[in-house]
Design a protein around this motif. Sequence first.
Motif: not given
Length: 509
Positions: A445-468
Amino acid sequence: MSTENEGTAVPPAPSAPPVRVDSPAASPHPAAPDDGGPHTPAPAAPYGASDPEHAPGPHGAFDPHGAPEAPAAPPSAPSYAPHQAGDAPGSQAPDASWPPPPPPPSLPSYGGGDGSGGGWGGSGGGWGSSYQPPAPKPRGRGGLVAAILVAALVAGGLGGGLGYTLARNNDETSSTTVAASDTGGSVKRDPGTVAGVAAKALPSTVTIEAASTNGEGGTGTGFVFDKQGHIVTNNHVVADAVDGGRLSATFPDGKKYQARVVGHAQGYDVAVIKLVDAPSDLVPLPLGDSDKVAVGDSTIAIGAPFGLSNTVTTGIISAKNRPVASSDGSAGSKSSYMSALQTDASINPGNSGGPLLDAQGNVIGINSAIQSTSNGGFGTGQAGSIGLGFAIPVNQAKFVAQQLIKTGKPVYAKIGASVSLEETTSGAKITEQGVSGSAPVEAGGPAAAAGLKPGDVITKLDDRVIDSGPTLIGEIWTHKPGDKVTVTYERGGKQHTTDLTLGSKTGDE
């Protein structure tokens, strides 16, 4: 708690989540309706009580006719402080399995205090009593002022006498007849005024009545999307009529049409219905660009609050990109997520699905939810406007509506990972375990192709702050499948960025 990461919205606060704003079928004197879905969620139902008007008149003002001072102004009606939003919805994102619905908040009753106060009154000399100026004093500034006042009164009397004499003499020599206009003159309202916008937009809005096979249902609003008879509204407005229920749409001129559901998206809270035997003269409302809306821009909302069809209210854009997770609180209902436009235009149950317009009359959002007050001390009735309304940005709603008309099914953008829906301020955490025992990061999937793993904490999507997690889902759903985004995340105390191409998921299941 986890959810397939598609996009989420953090509700305003942990106490009372925003509520959707549809209302039950209108009655001559509608009681606080059962929201059922501008519903009881993060976009939800604001409250509002107006203060009684106070009697004017400053104390101690000089009264040339000896009128007494006005009594004190009547006491003002009680005001209620808004409450913060409720907890984040469930623990799993809609991409895989929907989170369990949050417990329905206890809604305040809609009402206001009845203020009474003293009116103007008193004893003593009233208006019209004769005024005798004091005799002028031989010396001092006071005497001079009095003399001038007497002279002014004499001059005024003389002028009035001359005016009357001239008029009388004129009447003796010629006759003139003056007739007052019996039409009141023509009134022209510029297109940019609220009245001008409302006059143009109202004919293209409808009041929707939906009912299930057992008669349960409510009232909401919609607007004309195209000349073929498609009407855009909220999913929660028409949900009762999806499986064989009754659905109708009534225009401001009183013409009523039966309708059917073309498609509905629970996650987006958008639905499209179509008029049966639609008239040929439908005028679709023009769509604006919600990305270009600025905080402080004027807004105009049209809807049927508490069954009062064709109601127009005004306000401003109070905030943009407000993360909102909403639910109608009914058993088995799924939460919807949005990165909402916040407005202080009065929105109440029944406004759901109605257009939020800009000052030019373009649709910039779909009124969907309001924030409710706390459940303390107000009873259990439906909440009302407290100036915290939320609308689905029209750019997102337009894409969803087009997909529903084309295929009857919604299409959601996704990253292919499960994220926690617990309320936090640190970011959206990819869970260690996926939904129903599935992998937390979808293989290939997209996350796997981008190298994301369990336990990673996403804090921004483009310039938008992600808090939850809910904020992430709501933000992802502002995009289309295939869009490329930059993800900022933390792993092992270090910050990283990666590019990701969003995937797609069809349907709500």
